[in-house]
Scaffold this motif. Structure first.
Motif, PDB file in Angstrom:
ATOM      1  N   SER A  20       0.817  -1.213   0.000  1.00 41.05           N
ATOM      2  CA  SER A  20       0.000   0.000   0.000  1.00 41.05           C
ATOM      3  C   SER A  20       0.850   1.263   0.000  1.00 41.05           C
ATOM      4  CB  SER A  20      -0.927   0.002   1.228  1.00 41.05           C
ATOM      5  OG  SER A  20      -0.185  -0.145   2.423  1.00 41.05           O
ATOM      6  N   GLY A  21       2.117   1.133  -0.388  1.00 34.55           N
ATOM      7  CA  GLY A  21       3.046   2.256  -0.282  1.00 34.55           C
ATOM      8  C   GLY A  21       2.700   3.452  -1.134  1.00 34.55           C
ATOM      9  N   ARG A  22       2.307   3.217  -2.380  1.00 32.87           N
ATOM     10  CA  ARG A  22       2.042   4.339  -3.276  1.00 32.87           C
ATOM     11  C   ARG A  22       0.916   5.224  -2.774  1.00 32.87           C
ATOM     12  NH1 ARG A  22       1.712   0.883  -8.755  1.00 32.87           N
ATOM     13  NH2 ARG A  22       0.914  -0.579  -7.224  1.00 32.87           N
ATOM     14  N   GLU A  23      -0.122   4.584  -2.226  1.00 32.92           N
ATOM     15  CA  GLU A  23      -1.265   5.353  -1.752  1.00 32.92           C
ATOM     16  C   GLU A  23      -0.964   6.050  -0.421  1.00 32.92           C
ATOM     17  OE1 GLU A  23      -1.298   2.164  -2.496  1.00 32.92           O
ATOM     18  OE2 GLU A  23      -2.475   2.038  -4.372  1.00 32.92           O
ATOM     19  N   ALA A  24      -0.023   5.503   0.341  1.00 40.08           N
ATOM     20  CA  ALA A  24       0.190   5.969   1.706  1.00 40.08           C
ATOM     21  C   ALA A  24       1.180   7.118   1.826  1.00 40.08           C
ATOM     22  CB  ALA A  24       0.677   4.800   2.570  1.00 40.08           C
ATOM     23  N   TYR A  25       2.091   7.272   0.879  1.00 44.35           N
ATOM     24  CA  TYR A  25       3.187   8.227   1.043  1.00 44.35           C
ATOM     25  C   TYR A  25       2.703   9.649   1.313  1.00 44.35           C
ATOM     26  CZ  TYR A  25       6.923  11.431  -0.222  1.00 44.35           C
ATOM     27  OH  TYR A  25       7.820  12.462  -0.222  1.00 44.35           O
ATOM     28  N   ARG A  26       1.827  10.174   0.452  1.00 41.82           N
ATOM     29  CA  ARG A  26       1.389  11.561   0.614  1.00 41.82           C
ATOM     30  C   ARG A  26       0.587  11.749   1.890  1.00 41.82           C
ATOM     31  NH1 ARG A  26      -0.503  13.362  -5.523  1.00 41.82           N
ATOM     32  NH2 ARG A  26       1.587  13.210  -6.477  1.00 41.82           N
ATOM     33  N   GLU A  27      -0.269  10.764   2.188  1.00 45.86           N
ATOM     34  CA  GLU A  27      -1.078  10.886   3.404  1.00 45.86           C
ATOM     35  C   GLU A  27      -0.177  10.857   4.640  1.00 45.86           C
ATOM     36  OE1 GLU A  27      -4.566   8.581   5.934  1.00 45.86           O
ATOM     37  OE2 GLU A  27      -4.101   7.921   3.888  1.00 45.86           O
ATOM     38  N   LEU A  65      15.480  10.717  13.859  1.00 43.06           N
ATOM     39  CA  LEU A  65      14.257   9.923  13.728  1.00 43.06           C
ATOM     40  C   LEU A  65      14.089   9.521  12.275  1.00 43.06           C
ATOM     41  CD1 LEU A  65      11.568   8.707  14.678  1.00 43.06           C
ATOM     42  CD2 LEU A  65      10.528  10.971  14.406  1.00 43.06           C
ATOM     43  N   ILE A  66      14.067   8.226  12.021  1.00 39.74           N
ATOM     44  CA  ILE A  66      13.865   7.698  10.676  1.00 39.74           C
ATOM     45  C   ILE A  66      12.506   7.007  10.651  1.00 39.74           C
ATOM     46  CG2 ILE A  66      14.792   6.257   8.841  1.00 39.74           C
ATOM     47  CD1 ILE A  66      16.694   8.483   9.792  1.00 39.74           C
ATOM     48  N   VAL A  67      11.578   7.551   9.879  1.00 43.31           N
ATOM     49  CA  VAL A  67      10.238   6.976   9.743  1.00 43.31           C
ATOM     50  C   VAL A  67      10.213   6.194   8.434  1.00 43.31           C
ATOM     51  CG1 VAL A  67       7.767   7.417   9.695  1.00 43.31           C
ATOM     52  CG2 VAL A  67       9.289   8.938  10.995  1.00 43.31           C
ATOM     53  N   LEU A  68       9.993   4.909   8.548  1.00 41.41           N
ATOM     54  CA  LEU A  68      10.050   4.028   7.383  1.00 41.41           C
ATOM     55  C   LEU A  68       8.678   3.463   7.081  1.00 41.41           C
ATOM     56  CD1 LEU A  68      12.148   2.679   5.413  1.00 41.41           C
ATOM     57  CD2 LEU A  68      12.075   0.713   6.948  1.00 41.41           C
ATOM     58  N   GLY A  69       8.259   3.574   5.831  1.00 42.76           N
ATOM     59  CA  GLY A  69       6.996   2.990   5.396  1.00 42.76           C
ATOM     60  C   GLY A  69       7.250   1.793   4.513  1.00 42.76           C
ATOM     61  N   GLY A  70       6.776   0.620   4.936  1.00 45.01           N
ATOM     62  CA  GLY A  70       6.985  -0.598   4.159  1.00 45.01           C
ATOM     63  C   GLY A  70       6.648  -1.824   4.986  1.00 45.01           C
ATOM     64  N   GLY A  71       6.986  -2.993   4.446  1.00 42.66           N
ATOM     65  CA  GLY A  71       6.713  -4.247   5.129  1.00 42.66           C
ATOM     66  C   GLY A  71       7.945  -4.804   5.810  1.00 42.66           C
ATOM     67  N   LEU A  91       7.905   3.206  12.491  1.00 36.76           N
ATOM     68  CA  LEU A  91       7.439   2.297  11.441  1.00 36.76           C
ATOM     69  C   LEU A  91       5.997   2.583  11.047  1.00 36.76           C
ATOM     70  CD1 LEU A  91       7.804  -0.189   9.627  1.00 36.76           C
ATOM     71  CD2 LEU A  91       7.156  -1.613  11.584  1.00 36.76           C
ATOM     72  N   LEU A  92       5.791   2.706   9.721  1.00 37.44           N
ATOM     73  CA  LEU A  92       4.450   2.741   9.148  1.00 37.44           C
ATOM     74  C   LEU A  92       4.268   1.424   8.408  1.00 37.44           C
ATOM     75  CD1 LEU A  92       4.509   6.370   7.660  1.00 37.44           C
ATOM     76  CD2 LEU A  92       3.827   5.642   9.968  1.00 37.44           C
ATOM     77  N   PRO A  93       3.505   0.472   8.960  1.00 38.53           N
ATOM     78  CA  PRO A  93       3.401  -0.865   8.360  1.00 38.53           C
ATOM     79  C   PRO A  93       2.577  -0.836   7.076  1.00 38.53           C
ATOM     80  CG  PRO A  93       2.745  -0.869  10.682  1.00 38.53           C
ATOM     81  CD  PRO A  93       2.758   0.553  10.215  1.00 38.53           C
ATOM     82  N   LEU A 110      -3.016   3.587   8.959  1.00 39.94           N
ATOM     83  CA  LEU A 110      -2.006   4.619   8.744  1.00 39.94           C
ATOM     84  C   LEU A 110      -2.172   5.791   9.697  1.00 39.94           C
ATOM     85  CD1 LEU A 110       0.432   5.514   7.134  1.00 39.94           C
ATOM     86  CD2 LEU A 110      -1.120   6.503   5.439  1.00 39.94           C
ATOM     87  N   ARG A 111      -3.382   6.215   9.952  1.00 42.90           N
ATOM     88  CA  ARG A 111      -3.597   7.340  10.863  1.00 42.90           C
ATOM     89  C   ARG A 111      -3.039   7.019  12.242  1.00 42.90           C
ATOM     90  NH1 ARG A 111      -7.033   8.185  14.834  1.00 42.90           N
ATOM     91  NH2 ARG A 111      -8.275   6.343  14.286  1.00 42.90           N
ATOM     92  N   ARG A 112      -3.354   5.839  12.746  1.00 44.36           N
ATOM     93  CA  ARG A 112      -2.895   5.454  14.086  1.00 44.36           C
ATOM     94  C   ARG A 112      -1.395   5.189  14.109  1.00 44.36           C
ATOM     95  NH1 ARG A 112      -5.944   0.482  15.552  1.00 44.36           N
ATOM     96  NH2 ARG A 112      -4.937   0.763  17.572  1.00 44.36           N
ATOM     97  N   ALA A 113      -0.851   4.689  13.004  1.00 41.68           N
ATOM     98  CA  ALA A 113       0.596   4.476  12.937  1.00 41.68           C
ATOM     99  C   ALA A 113       1.331   5.810  12.991  1.00 41.68           C
ATOM    100  CB  ALA A 113       0.956   3.707  11.674  1.00 41.68           C
ATOM    101  N   CYS A 114       0.809   6.815  12.300  1.00 40.92           N
ATOM    102  CA  CYS A 114       1.415   8.144  12.349  1.00 40.92           C
ATOM    103  C   CYS A 114       1.314   8.728  13.761  1.00 40.92           C
ATOM    104  CB  CYS A 114       0.744   9.071  11.346  1.00 40.92           C
ATOM    105  SG  CYS A 114       1.124   8.707   9.611  1.00 40.92           S
ATOM    106  N   GLU A 115       0.203   8.509  14.427  1.00 42.13           N
ATOM    107  CA  GLU A 115       0.065   8.976  15.802  1.00 42.13           C
ATOM    108  C   GLU A 115       1.066   8.279  16.721  1.00 42.13           C
ATOM    109  OE1 GLU A 115      -4.017   8.312  16.693  1.00 42.13           O
ATOM    110  OE2 GLU A 115      -4.713  10.105  15.625  1.00 42.13           O
ATOM    111  N   THR A 116       1.364   7.017  16.440  1.00 41.72           N
ATOM    112  CA  THR A 116       2.367   6.300  17.223  1.00 41.72           C
ATOM    113  C   THR A 116       3.734   6.945  17.062  1.00 41.72           C
ATOM    114  OG1 THR A 116       1.182   4.191  17.114  1.00 41.72           O
ATOM    115  CG2 THR A 116       3.556   4.088  17.511  1.00 41.72           C
ATOM    116  N   VAL A 117       4.069   7.339  15.839  1.00 40.88           N
ATOM    117  CA  VAL A 117       5.344   8.023  15.603  1.00 40.88           C
ATOM    118  C   VAL A 117       5.389   9.342  16.371  1.00 40.88           C
ATOM    119  CG1 VAL A 117       6.773   9.169  13.862  1.00 40.88           C
ATOM    120  CG2 VAL A 117       5.738   6.949  13.359  1.00 40.88           C
ATOM    121  N   ALA A 118       4.292  10.076  16.381  1.00 49.75           N
ATOM    122  CA  ALA A 118       4.263  11.396  17.008  1.00 49.75           C
ATOM    123  C   ALA A 118       4.145  11.339  18.524  1.00 49.75           C
ATOM    124  CB  ALA A 118       3.104  12.216  16.438  1.00 49.75           C
ATOM    125  N   ARG A 119       3.430  10.340  19.049  1.00 47.82           N
ATOM    126  CA  ARG A 119       3.084  10.357  20.475  1.00 47.82           C
ATOM    127  C   ARG A 119       3.481   9.092  21.223  1.00 47.82           C
ATOM    128  NH1 ARG A 119      -2.844  12.442  18.669  1.00 47.82           N
ATOM    129  NH2 ARG A 119      -2.289  14.645  18.325  1.00 47.82           N
TER     130      ARG A 119
END
Length: 312
Positions: A20-27, A65-71, A91-93, A110-119
């Protein structure tokens, strides 16, 4: 206070060929910035070969901080550059199995994964080491290598998480048994020799293969590896093993030998490829070891999968 405020410079690196990487990057970029994560650089990479290069470059440039999106394959391909380092991993799974995220309780939404990175909170987790290759989940030989070969990108896109059991059936039908010897350099177990094996696996995390359990008590910060050798002792027994893979109870089956250790050397006849977190990157013989507290990762505040890093 948001955890993002604890970091000075963050980089977002997304494998856009993950499921789901292509759809997730911008969001992901938009959400992380709105949550106060100090993103200075972001990369949407279509070629997974460039992922390690991008991670190394951002670490060398001083990003903490390195935020990685992938499997899981994406994680495994870059973890060598983050092991024992000062940078924290977010990590953004976005993969098919997401076993590393499952082990740590990181949400796949993705929303909750981003919140995990932030909080989220920062924890220390162990890494496995296959000779000089770090890994997060499981390294194995035998049936798993056949599964990896059968697990094509097209099958992943069509079947999602069901791709793993489909590939496992295909691999089992084509599998050739092998012999193996396990030796334990620290002397905690006697050497063990096996004939006609189905698989040998050395687990660091709790999950692999899309939610299969390494062992009932396996943990990602317990300072040990879970080693098991599976013998195909007949269809009924093998069916029992496959049925219990989801819970980890398979380690108690008669056709499975299970060991807990910090170091093990595996030799096979014939020499076999080693599947490390879903990628064939080595060949037997190989020595496995555990590296305690080797990686700093952001996890949800309520995650109990690993101890907190008291230095953050």
């Amino acid at each position: 206070m948001q955890n993002g405020a604890r970091f000075r410079r963050a980089a977002l690196i997304v494998n856009t060929r993950s499921r789901s990487g292509r759809e997730a990057y911008r969001e992901a970029r938009r959400r992380l910035e709105s949550l106060g994560v100090p993103l200075e650089e972001s990369f949407a990479l279509k070629d997974p070969v460039r992922l390690p290069e991008a991670v190394k470059a951002t670490i060398d440039d001083g990003h903490d901080l390195i935020v990685l999106g992938g499997g899981d394959g994406t994680v495994s391909s870059v973890v060598d550059f983050m092991a024992r380092g000062e940078a924290t991993f977010g990590l953004l799974p976005l993969g098919t199995a997401n076993d590393f995220a499952r082990t740590l309780g990181i949400p796949t939404d993705l929303r909750r994964a981003c919140e995990t990175v932030a909080r989220g909170k920062v924890v220390d987790v162990d890494l496995g080491l296959a000779d000089d290759n770090y890994y997060v989940n499981v390294a194995s030989v035998g049936l798993s290598a056949g599964v990896t070969r059968a697990l094509s990108p097209a099958l992943k896109r069509r079947a999602g998480a069901l791709a793993y059991p489909i590939a496992a059936v295909r691999a089992f039908l084509a599998h050739e048994p092998f012999s193996a010897t396990l030796t334990f350099p620290e002397g905690d177990h006697e050497p063990a020799a096996f004939d006609r094996l189905l698989q040998v696996a050395v687990g660091n995390g709790r999950f692999y293969g899309g939610g299969l359990v390494v062992a009932p008590a396996a943990g990602i910060d317990d300072g040990r590896l879970d080693v098991y050798a599976i013998r195909p002792d007949g269809r009924r027994e093998l069916a029992g093993v496959l049925r219990y893979l989801r819970t980890g109870e398979f380690v108690r089956r008669d056709c499975v030998s299970h060991y807990e250790t910090r170091r093990v050397r595996l030799e096979t006849e014939p020499h076999l490829p080693v599947n490390i977190d879903g990628e064939l990157v080595a060949e037997t013989p190989v020595e496995f070891s555990v590296v305690p507290n080797a990686l700093r990762v952001l996890v949800p505040p309520d995650s109990t999968a690993a101890r907190r890093d008291l230095n953050v």
